[in-house]
Design a protein around this motif. Structure first.
Motif, PDB file in Angstrom:
ATOM      1  N   ARG A   9       0.818  -1.202   0.000  1.00  0.00           N
ATOM      2  CA  ARG A   9       0.000   0.000   0.000  1.00  0.00           C
ATOM      3  C   ARG A   9       0.856   1.258   0.000  1.00  0.00           C
ATOM      4  O   ARG A   9       0.518   2.237  -0.628  1.00  0.00           O
ATOM      5  CB  ARG A   9      -0.919   0.015   1.227  1.00  0.00           C
ATOM      6  N   ASP A  10       1.906   1.225   0.739  1.00  0.00           N
ATOM      7  CA  ASP A  10       2.766   2.398   0.858  1.00  0.00           C
ATOM      8  C   ASP A  10       4.080   2.098   0.145  1.00  0.00           C
ATOM      9  O   ASP A  10       4.778   1.150   0.477  1.00  0.00           O
ATOM     10  CB  ASP A  10       3.009   2.697   2.332  1.00  0.00           C
ATOM     11  N   GLY A  11       4.425   2.901  -0.829  1.00  0.00           N
ATOM     12  CA  GLY A  11       5.640   2.668  -1.602  1.00  0.00           C
ATOM     13  C   GLY A  11       6.901   2.741  -0.771  1.00  0.00           C
ATOM     14  O   GLY A  11       7.879   2.046  -1.032  1.00  0.00           O
ATOM     15  N   ILE A  12       6.901   3.563   0.268  1.00  0.00           N
ATOM     16  CA  ILE A  12       8.095   3.724   1.109  1.00  0.00           C
ATOM     17  C   ILE A  12       8.353   2.440   1.890  1.00  0.00           C
ATOM     18  O   ILE A  12       9.484   1.934   1.925  1.00  0.00           O
ATOM     19  CB  ILE A  12       7.933   4.927   2.062  1.00  0.00           C
ATOM     20  N   ILE A  13       7.309   1.898   2.505  1.00  0.00           N
ATOM     21  CA  ILE A  13       7.479   0.661   3.283  1.00  0.00           C
ATOM     22  C   ILE A  13       7.868  -0.485   2.354  1.00  0.00           C
ATOM     23  O   ILE A  13       8.757  -1.283   2.674  1.00  0.00           O
ATOM     24  CB  ILE A  13       6.195   0.328   4.062  1.00  0.00           C
ATOM     25  N   HIS A  14       7.240  -0.566   1.205  1.00  0.00           N
ATOM     26  CA  HIS A  14       7.541  -1.618   0.239  1.00  0.00           C
ATOM     27  C   HIS A  14       9.002  -1.527  -0.212  1.00  0.00           C
ATOM     28  O   HIS A  14       9.710  -2.534  -0.286  1.00  0.00           O
ATOM     29  CB  HIS A  14       6.599  -1.505  -0.964  1.00  0.00           C
ATOM     30  N   ALA A  15       9.459  -0.317  -0.506  1.00  0.00           N
ATOM     31  CA  ALA A  15      10.846  -0.127  -0.929  1.00  0.00           C
ATOM     32  C   ALA A  15      11.811  -0.466   0.199  1.00  0.00           C
ATOM     33  O   ALA A  15      12.856  -1.082  -0.030  1.00  0.00           O
ATOM     34  CB  ALA A  15      11.054   1.316  -1.387  1.00  0.00           C
ATOM     35  N   LEU A  16      11.474  -0.085   1.419  1.00  0.00           N
ATOM     36  CA  LEU A  16      12.336  -0.363   2.560  1.00  0.00           C
ATOM     37  C   LEU A  16      12.442  -1.868   2.813  1.00  0.00           C
ATOM     38  O   LEU A  16      13.539  -2.386   3.037  1.00  0.00           O
ATOM     39  CB  LEU A  16      11.763   0.328   3.803  1.00  0.00           C
ATOM     40  N   ILE A  17      11.314  -2.564   2.763  1.00  0.00           N
ATOM     41  CA  ILE A  17      11.330  -4.014   2.991  1.00  0.00           C
ATOM     42  C   ILE A  17      12.090  -4.717   1.874  1.00  0.00           C
ATOM     43  O   ILE A  17      12.876  -5.630   2.137  1.00  0.00           O
ATOM     44  CB  ILE A  17       9.899  -4.562   3.118  1.00  0.00           C
ATOM     45  N   SER A  18      11.870  -4.304   0.632  1.00  0.00           N
ATOM     46  CA  SER A  18      12.576  -4.952  -0.469  1.00  0.00           C
ATOM     47  C   SER A  18      14.069  -4.652  -0.417  1.00  0.00           C
ATOM     48  O   SER A  18      14.888  -5.456  -0.868  1.00  0.00           O
ATOM     49  CB  SER A  18      11.991  -4.516  -1.811  1.00  0.00           C
ATOM     50  N   LEU A  19      14.462  -3.511   0.146  1.00  0.00           N
ATOM     51  CA  LEU A  19      15.876  -3.183   0.279  1.00  0.00           C
ATOM     52  C   LEU A  19      16.513  -3.979   1.415  1.00  0.00           C
ATOM     53  O   LEU A  19      17.624  -4.509   1.272  1.00  0.00           O
ATOM     54  CB  LEU A  19      16.027  -1.679   0.561  1.00  0.00           C
ATOM     55  N   LEU A  20      15.818  -4.063   2.553  1.00  0.00           N
ATOM     56  CA  LEU A  20      16.369  -4.759   3.719  1.00  0.00           C
ATOM     57  C   LEU A  20      16.256  -6.284   3.598  1.00  0.00           C
ATOM     58  O   LEU A  20      17.141  -7.003   4.046  1.00  0.00           O
ATOM     59  CB  LEU A  20      15.664  -4.305   4.994  1.00  0.00           C
ATOM     60  N   PHE A  21      15.142  -6.748   3.047  1.00  0.00           N
ATOM     61  CA  PHE A  21      14.882  -8.182   2.928  1.00  0.00           C
ATOM     62  C   PHE A  21      14.521  -8.494   1.480  1.00  0.00           C
ATOM     63  O   PHE A  21      13.333  -8.662   1.170  1.00  0.00           O
ATOM     64  CB  PHE A  21      13.740  -8.599   3.864  1.00  0.00           C
TER      65      PHE A  21
END
Length: 114
Positions: free
Chosen positions: A97-109
């Motif tokens: 839903r939120d591009g920031i959280i999605h980008a952060l999760i895909s970057l970290l994990f």
């Protein structure tokens, strides 16, 4: 879950639903009948209490099985509804839903998200 059944008593009971207070009254009445009947047959209060306890265990096990059956049937109806709603709009997952959280999760994990 079910349609309203026309009982004629003024109560809107749903088909396929179990009400605990109604079960409790019925179970109590049944156990009192079992207690009275076995006492009249045997004349022993201990035999009557034993048979009444056994009848209570059987009734409770039957109630438990009936509740499990209703829960399973409700899950089956829900699964069938999901299968027929294939054309419905698909909602995004909680992390999409939120591009920031999605980008952060895909970057970290990177292996966590597809």
């Amino acid at each position: 879950m079910g349609e309203i059944a026309g009982t004629g008593s003024g109560h809107g009971a749903r088909v396929g639903q179990m009400y605990f207070p109604q079960f409790l009254v019925g179970m109590t009445a049944t156990l009192l009948v079992v207690l009275g009947w076995t006492y009249a047959s045997t004349g022993s209060i201990w035999a009557s209490l034993g048979w009444t306890f056994l009848a209570g265990v059987v009734l409770q096990a039957g109630y438990f099985v009936a509740v499990l059956w209703l829960v399973q049937a409700e899950g089956r109806v829900t699964d069938e509804t999901k299968a027929t709603d294939a054309n419905a709009a698909k909602l995004p997952g909680p992390f999409e839903r939120d591009g920031i959280i999605h980008a952060l999760i895909s970057l970290l994990f990177p292996r966590l998200l597809p």
